[in-house]
Design a protein around this motif. Structure first.
Motif, short mmCIF file in Angstrom:
data_model
loop_
_atom_site.label_atom_id
_atom_site.label_comp_id
_atom_site.label_asym_id
_atom_site.label_seq_id
_atom_site.Cartn_x
_atom_site.Cartn_y
_atom_site.Cartn_z
N GLN A 70 0.81 -1.22 0.00
CA GLN A 70 0.00 0.00 0.00
C GLN A 70 0.84 1.25 0.00
N ILE A 71 2.02 1.17 0.63
CA ILE A 71 2.84 2.37 0.80
C ILE A 71 4.30 2.06 0.49
N PHE A 72 4.93 2.93 -0.29
CA PHE A 72 6.38 2.94 -0.42
C PHE A 72 6.88 3.98 0.58
N SER A 73 7.49 3.52 1.65
CA SER A 73 7.91 4.41 2.74
C SER A 73 9.20 5.10 2.36
N SER A 74 9.06 6.33 1.94
CA SER A 74 10.22 7.07 1.44
C SER A 74 10.35 8.43 2.10
N GLY A 75 9.67 8.59 3.19
CA GLY A 75 9.60 9.91 3.80
C GLY A 75 8.38 10.65 3.33
N SER A 76 7.77 10.16 2.23
CA SER A 76 6.57 10.79 1.69
C SER A 76 5.35 9.87 1.74
N ASN A 77 5.56 8.59 2.09
CA ASN A 77 4.48 7.61 2.18
C ASN A 77 3.62 7.59 0.91
N ILE A 78 4.29 7.36 -0.21
CA ILE A 78 3.62 7.34 -1.51
C ILE A 78 2.88 6.01 -1.69
N SER A 79 1.66 6.06 -2.18
CA SER A 79 0.91 4.83 -2.45
C SER A 79 1.39 4.20 -3.75
N THR A 80 1.71 2.91 -3.70
CA THR A 80 2.24 2.21 -4.87
C THR A 80 1.43 0.96 -5.21
N TYR A 81 0.36 0.68 -4.50
CA TYR A 81 -0.33 -0.61 -4.60
C TYR A 81 -1.06 -0.78 -5.93
N ASP A 82 -0.86 -1.97 -6.54
CA ASP A 82 -1.57 -2.33 -7.76
C ASP A 82 -1.68 -3.85 -7.77
N GLN A 83 -2.85 -4.38 -7.46
CA GLN A 83 -3.01 -5.81 -7.28
C GLN A 83 -2.69 -6.59 -8.56
N ALA A 84 -3.10 -6.06 -9.70
CA ALA A 84 -2.84 -6.76 -10.97
C ALA A 84 -1.34 -6.86 -11.24
N GLN A 85 -0.64 -5.75 -11.02
CA GLN A 85 0.81 -5.77 -11.20
C GLN A 85 1.48 -6.71 -10.20
N CYS A 86 0.98 -6.73 -8.98
CA CYS A 86 1.52 -7.61 -7.95
C CYS A 86 1.36 -9.08 -8.35
N ASP A 87 0.18 -9.44 -8.81
CA ASP A 87 -0.07 -10.82 -9.22
C ASP A 87 0.86 -11.22 -10.37
N ALA A 88 1.04 -10.33 -11.31
CA ALA A 88 1.92 -10.63 -12.44
C ALA A 88 3.36 -10.80 -11.97
N LEU A 89 3.78 -9.96 -11.03
CA LEU A 89 5.14 -10.05 -10.49
C LEU A 89 5.37 -11.38 -9.79
N ARG A 90 4.41 -11.79 -8.98
CA ARG A 90 4.57 -13.06 -8.26
C ARG A 90 4.72 -14.24 -9.22
N ASN A 91 4.06 -14.17 -10.37
CA ASN A 91 4.13 -15.27 -11.34
C ASN A 91 5.47 -15.36 -12.04
N THR A 92 6.21 -14.25 -12.10
CA THR A 92 7.47 -14.23 -12.85
C THR A 92 8.68 -13.91 -11.98
N TRP A 93 8.47 -13.81 -10.68
CA TRP A 93 9.53 -13.37 -9.76
C TRP A 93 10.79 -14.21 -9.89
N PHE A 94 10.63 -15.51 -10.15
CA PHE A 94 11.72 -16.46 -10.02
C PHE A 94 12.69 -16.47 -11.20
N PHE A 95 12.40 -15.70 -12.24
CA PHE A 95 13.18 -15.78 -13.46
C PHE A 95 14.04 -14.52 -13.65
N PRO A 96 15.21 -14.67 -14.27
CA PRO A 96 16.13 -13.55 -14.41
C PRO A 96 15.53 -12.33 -15.10
#
Length: 575
Positions: A70-96
């Protein structure tokens, strides 16, 4: 396990895109690199000015796992959440390929220090943890010089990164500026290189050239080069600088043996050509003395060889729970065949796991299919004699590239803790049963792989290059892994400790004066200086003091790393 690995960094790293927020004005400790909360950390204007000096190539790190939080803690607490992008990342995380496009993401997940984990709760803030703060997308040696100058001027930790293929945490670091060489992609054919010790075809490859890119270029010119197994490993980076072995190792030796010259930016910012006549000490050190510590390689010139035909074989024997003893009897026969295989120029990769044993594969340059089948026949005959069910396949291809493209295409890089050990040929010739028993002990609990070769004749003398001379006595490099648990950080850390304290000692007991391939070794090894570098360490340390007198370059287990330590928050300090 070091304290810096075990403690989850919870302080926010004050950076987002090109903005750095200094959280406090406390002075940096003496003899330490500065971090973002220090008064000495460059101001926003300072970073902007540096970015301008490198042509806008400065990249502020946002971890690739940020869409899962939900948050990228950078001193500004910017919202970065995107469920679709997250799901896609989890499916390909293991590859170079997932990490190649990032200037910061470590392929070996553990070295991010479990921060911004794609599988942790979305309510957990994403923080940088062990990842670099900024990267320079270097495309010329001038960019590298400016990054070194800025790092030294402001006392900032410096990291060298290419593809991020790295099992020892060298290509990332907390609170650091990275020099990212991934897009230095120039490849040049030298039809005839005339040097002191070699005359013939050569390839000059930029620091960012990946193995497959070099293979395709060489093939188009009816040539082949000595590179690694995984297509996306950077050829001129830590792979070759750490020794480097691949399909041609039993025929031509290690990748480090092939280097004719290096183009390097040193720790003093000097741009030099290092070969057998100019800066020969640096030339020697970079041929197997390890990456990320003597200088930043801009390009590398290597020998090229006429293309030829190849044969390949795969085999699988499954453990069904009733055939375990018979399976390991057959594996014992396979292990005894390895010296003859490698002496015929074959490069052999085998894997033992709780569910069975796999040959994946054996590769023979200048060897016909029926010749390779014959070399492996003692193993396959034993399988048949014992009534074991197995699958065996072999084929022949006309060129290196055609054969390479016929191999298994999926390369999982992020799922395992890693450790390794070189196994001497003498052990297999004198006591193969003891080695087989050790492999069975480990393989019944986790994955263990042996990459088998004969690199004894890669150079005239083992001391001609900086590679640990023990490599020339070795029959194989063993790599073993324990699973990463993305939902249980403690279990992941314990898995690395099991490698260090349980599995590797089983192999070390068989060859107590042994060595390890420093690209596929245990980063927790307390004796890394002798284990990774052998008798060359002191000479390498001296050469480093010449070309990096101010210790600008640091990497875990690299030459000179014993002069530094990382504190609980990842700050790099002098011992």
């Amino acid at each position: 396990m070091s304290a810096s690995r075990r403690i989850l960094l919870t302080s926010s790293i004050a950076v987002i895109f090109a903005i750095v927020v200094r959280v406090s004005l406390s002075p940096s400790p003496s003899q330490c690199r500065v971090i973002p909360r220090d008064a000495a950390w460059p101001s926003t204007d300072g970073w902007d000015s540096f970015n301008t000096s490198v042509g806008g190539k400065l990249i502020a790190t946002i971890p690739i796992g940020a869409p899962c939080h939900q948050i990228f803690s950078s001193g500004s607490n910017i919202s970065t959440y995107d469920q679709a992008q997250c799901d896609a990342l989890r499916n390909t995380w293991f590859f170079p390929e997932t990490h190649l496009v990032s200037s910061s993401s470590p392929m070996a997940y553990q070295f991010g220090n479990n921060t911004c984990n794609p599988w942790s709760s979305s309510d957990t803030p994403c923080i940088l943890g062990g990842q670099v703060v900024y990267s320079v997308n270097a495309t010329s040696y001038v960019d590298i010089q400016k990054a070194i100058q800025f790092s030294e001027q402001h006392n900032i930790r410096l990291v060298i990164r290419n593809t991020g293929h790295d099992y020892l945490g060298k290509s990332t670091g907390a609170h650091a500026l990275a020099i990212w060489t991934h897009y230095m992609k120039d490849i040049k054919l030298i039809e005839r290189y005339d040097g002191k010790n070699y005359s013939g075809p050569a390839l000059k490859v930029g620091a960012g050239v990946e193995g497959i890119e070099a293979y395709e270029f060489a093939s188009a010119n009816k040539l082949m080069v000595v590179g690694g197994n995984c297509p996306t490993v950077g050829l001129a980076g830590g792979f070759t600088q750490g020794g480097g072995h691949g399909h041609l190792a039993s025929k031509y030796g290690l990748s480090a043996d092939q280097v004719l010259e290096w183009e390097v930016v040193t720790g003093t910012g000097e741009h030099v050509i290092a070969n057998s006549e100019s800066h020969p000490d640096l030339y020697w050190a970079l041929r197997g003395g390890g990456g990320s510590t003597f200088g930043v390689v801009v390009s590398m010139t290597i020998k090229a060889y006429p293309d030829t035909f190849f044969s390949t074989a795969y085999a699988t024997v499954l453990n069904d729970g009733t055939n375990t003893d018979a399976l390991w009897e057959a594996v014992g026969v396979f292990i005894k065949t390895l010296p003859r295989l490698v002496d015929s120029g074959v490069y052999v990769v085998w894997v033992a796991v709780p569910f069975g044993f796999l040959l994946m594969p054996a590769i023979g340059p200048d060897l016909h299919q029926n010749d390779l089948d014959e070399l492996l026949q003692p193993f396959t005959d034993k399988l048949g004699e014992l009534g074991l069910q197995y699958d065996y396949q072999s084929w022949e291809k006309p060129t290196f590239l055609a054969n390479y493209q016929s191999l298994t295409a999926s390369w999982n890089v992020s799922d395992y803790n890693l450790g390794g050990r070189l196994i001497p040929r003498s052990l297999i010739e004198e006591n193969p049963q003891a080695f087989t028993d050790a492999v069975r002990f480990i393989g019944s609990q986790t994955i263990i792989s042996g990459v088998t070769f004969n690199v004894d004749k890669g150079v005239a003398s083992p001391n001609d290059v900086a590679v640990n001379p023990y490599f020339r006595k070795a029959l194989m490099g063993i790599s073993l892994g324990t699973s990463v648990d993305y939902t249980n950080w403690t279990a992941t850390l314990n898995g690395q400790d099991i490698i260090t304290n349980v599995f590797l000692p089983k192999l070390a007991a068989l060859a107590p004066q042994g060595g390890a391939y420093l690209n596929e070794a245990d980063f927790q090894a307390s004796d890394f200086k002798s284990l990774f570098y052998g008798p060359h360490y002191d000479k390498l340390s001296h050469i480093k003091s010449i070309y990096d007198p101010n210790d600008i370059f640091y990497a875990r287990t690299a030459v000179g790393s014993d002069r530094w330590f990382e504190d609980a928050e990842g700050r790099l300090c002098k011992v």
